[in-house]
Design an enzyme around this catalytic site. Structure first.
Site, mmCIF file in Angstrom:
data_model
loop_
_atom_site.group_PDB
_atom_site.id
_atom_site.type_symbol
_atom_site.label_atom_id
_atom_site.label_comp_id
_atom_site.label_asym_id
_atom_site.label_seq_id
_atom_site.Cartn_x
_atom_site.Cartn_y
_atom_site.Cartn_z
ATOM 1 C CB CYS A 145 3.020 -70.651 -20.736
ATOM 2 S SG CYS A 145 1.655 -71.642 -21.386
ATOM 3 C CB THR A 146 -1.388 -68.110 -22.913
ATOM 4 O OG1 THR A 146 -1.326 -69.501 -23.263
ATOM 5 C CG2 THR A 146 -0.929 -67.262 -24.070
ATOM 6 C CG HIS A 147 -2.739 -72.274 -20.617
ATOM 7 N ND1 HIS A 147 -2.470 -71.767 -21.872
ATOM 8 C CD2 HIS A 147 -3.784 -73.120 -20.761
ATOM 9 C CE1 HIS A 147 -3.313 -72.310 -22.747
ATOM 10 N NE2 HIS A 147 -4.119 -73.128 -22.093
ATOM 11 C CE1 TYR B 150 -1.379 -73.402 -33.133
ATOM 12 C CE2 TYR B 150 -0.160 -71.342 -33.085
ATOM 13 C CZ TYR B 150 -1.200 -72.102 -33.592
ATOM 14 O OH TYR B 150 -2.039 -71.566 -34.545
ATOM 15 N N GLY B 151 2.614 -75.630 -28.252
ATOM 16 C CA GLY B 151 3.823 -75.753 -27.433
ATOM 17 C C GLY B 151 4.533 -77.092 -27.492
ATOM 18 C CG ASP C 147 -3.158 -68.381 -27.501
ATOM 19 O OD1 ASP C 147 -1.921 -68.452 -27.339
ATOM 20 O OD2 ASP C 147 -3.946 -69.129 -26.905
ATOM 21 C CB SER C 148 -2.003 -72.231 -29.625
ATOM 22 O OG SER C 148 -1.966 -72.027 -28.220
ATOM 23 C CB CYS D 207 0.697 -68.087 -28.719
ATOM 24 S SG CYS D 207 1.279 -69.756 -28.553
ATOM 25 C CG ASN D 208 4.797 -66.931 -23.690
ATOM 26 O OD1 ASN D 208 5.782 -66.320 -23.323
ATOM 27 N ND2 ASN D 208 3.591 -66.667 -23.231
ATOM 28 C CD GLU E 135 -6.479 -75.628 -22.888
ATOM 29 O OE1 GLU E 135 -7.135 -76.423 -23.564
ATOM 30 O OE2 GLU E 135 -6.077 -74.526 -23.326
HETATM 31 N N1 DGL Z 1 -0.461 -70.476 -25.862
HETATM 32 C C1 DGL Z 1 0.627 -71.401 -25.592
HETATM 33 C C2 DGL Z 1 1.846 -70.598 -25.086
HETATM 34 O O1 DGL Z 1 1.711 -69.542 -24.512
HETATM 35 C C3 DGL Z 1 0.230 -72.478 -24.612
HETATM 36 C C4 DGL Z 1 -0.701 -73.507 -25.199
HETATM 37 C C5 DGL Z 1 -0.074 -74.265 -26.344
HETATM 38 O O2 DGL Z 1 0.871 -75.043 -26.126
HETATM 39 O O3 DGL Z 1 -0.503 -74.052 -27.461
HETATM 40 O O4 DGL Z 1 2.941 -71.043 -25.267
#
Ligand code: DGL
Length: 286
Positions: free
Chosen positions: A191-193, A49-50, A17-18, A80-81, A158
């Site tokens: 999204c993971t969050h 990453y997003g 994941d990011s 990570c999405n 976060e």
């Molecule tokens: N892990 C990213 C996602 O699921 C969210 C955090 C990021 O933007 O890196 O898209």
């Protein structure tokens, strides 16, 4: 379970994941398969990453996956999405192991749920890539998809803000306004969050719009694929979770609890300079 490949069934599942968010996907993997060993890479030095270009996310994802290959994983889960949106095709072409992403399993669940409009929320990269729209249209070309980018939600999570915090409610109301009006038949948390805000999101959307946690859908897909390949671990004891982070390991360990992972056995530092030297051989897929 098929009789399977005993030599590989005890190998770990690699997850990247990011940053920390992918631990919500690890939580789903651990809950579905408590005895599996997991090696996790969180690229906390280069998160988010997003908000980055698909090209950059793709490069980072290839480096992340190349690092995980050193553990001879039996499967790689792209938690990570944004990485799934940008890189799953090239990862599948280049990796010599099975790759599970978070987008196609949740698209399939959403399409199977009921007819009607499907809502998706995610990062800018995920939404603008059109990856969810494509995955849904591959299954049902006539399906209406309404995807909304919610860039403020990652920093809000976060920061550890409570779901009842008025700032959280205010931001969610703004992002979800159109979706509340459209009333989709289902809403994908792309999204993971976002699972960490599912209480607040569910309350705003109402009971007629169930939420699909993309990490949960990916974990179900991982179970099914490992079973099909006879690759489920036969271990009786719980599997360990070994984490690597490209930034501060102490901060990673402290913040990990926020993402709901009950147990981390080890957190190790890995510089991005080390990641950048990792290259996947061209066309290494079988
Ligand atoms: N892990 C990213 C996602 O699921 C969210 C955090 C990021 O933007 O890196 O898209």
């Amino acid at each position: 379970m098929s009789s399977g490949d005993l030599s590989r069934s005890e190998n770990p599942i690699g997850v990247f994941d990011s940053g920390l968010g992918g631990l919500t996907v690890v939580r789903e993997l651990q809950s579905a398969m408590p005895n599996e060993e997991i090696v996790y890479l969180g690229d906390t030095a280069r998160v988010p990453y997003g908000t980055k270009s698909l090209q950059t996310i793709r490069r980072f994802s290839l480096e992340d996956a190349a690092f995980l290959l050193e553990f001879s994983p039996k499967m790689i889960v792209v938690a990570c999405n944004s990485a799934s949106a940008a890189a799953v095709t090239v990862l599948r072409e280049r990796l010599p192991v099975e790759v599970v992403d978070v987008i196609s399993p949740s698209a399939a669940r959403a399409v199977a749920h009921a007819p009607g409009t499907i809502g998706v929320i995610g990062t800018e990269a995920t939404v603008n890539s059109g990856a969810y729209q494509r995955a849904i249209h591959e299954l049902d070309p006539s399906r209406e998809v309404v995807a909304v980018a919610c860039p403020l939600l990652v920093p809000i999570v976060e920061e550890g803000r409570d779901q009842t915090d008025p700032i959280v409610t205010h931001v969610l109301c703004d992002y979800l306004r159109d979706l509340q009006r459209i009333r989709p038949t289902v809403l994908i948390l792309g999204c993971t969050h976002y699972p960490l805000l599912s209480g607040a999101i569910g309350k705003l959307m109402g009971p007629a719009t169930p939420l699909i946690n993309s990490g949960w859908a990916a974990a179900q897909e991982a179970v099914a694929r490992l079973e099909r390949g006879g690759l489920r671990s036969r271990r009786q004891e719980r599997g360990t979770l070994r984490c690597f982070t490209t930034d501060n390991p102490q901060r990673f360990a402290a913040f990990a609890q926020r993402f709901g992972t009950a147990r981390i056995d080890q957190v190790e530092y890995l510089g991005t300079d080390m990641l950048e030297t990792r290259r996947l051989p061209e066309g290494s897929a079988p």
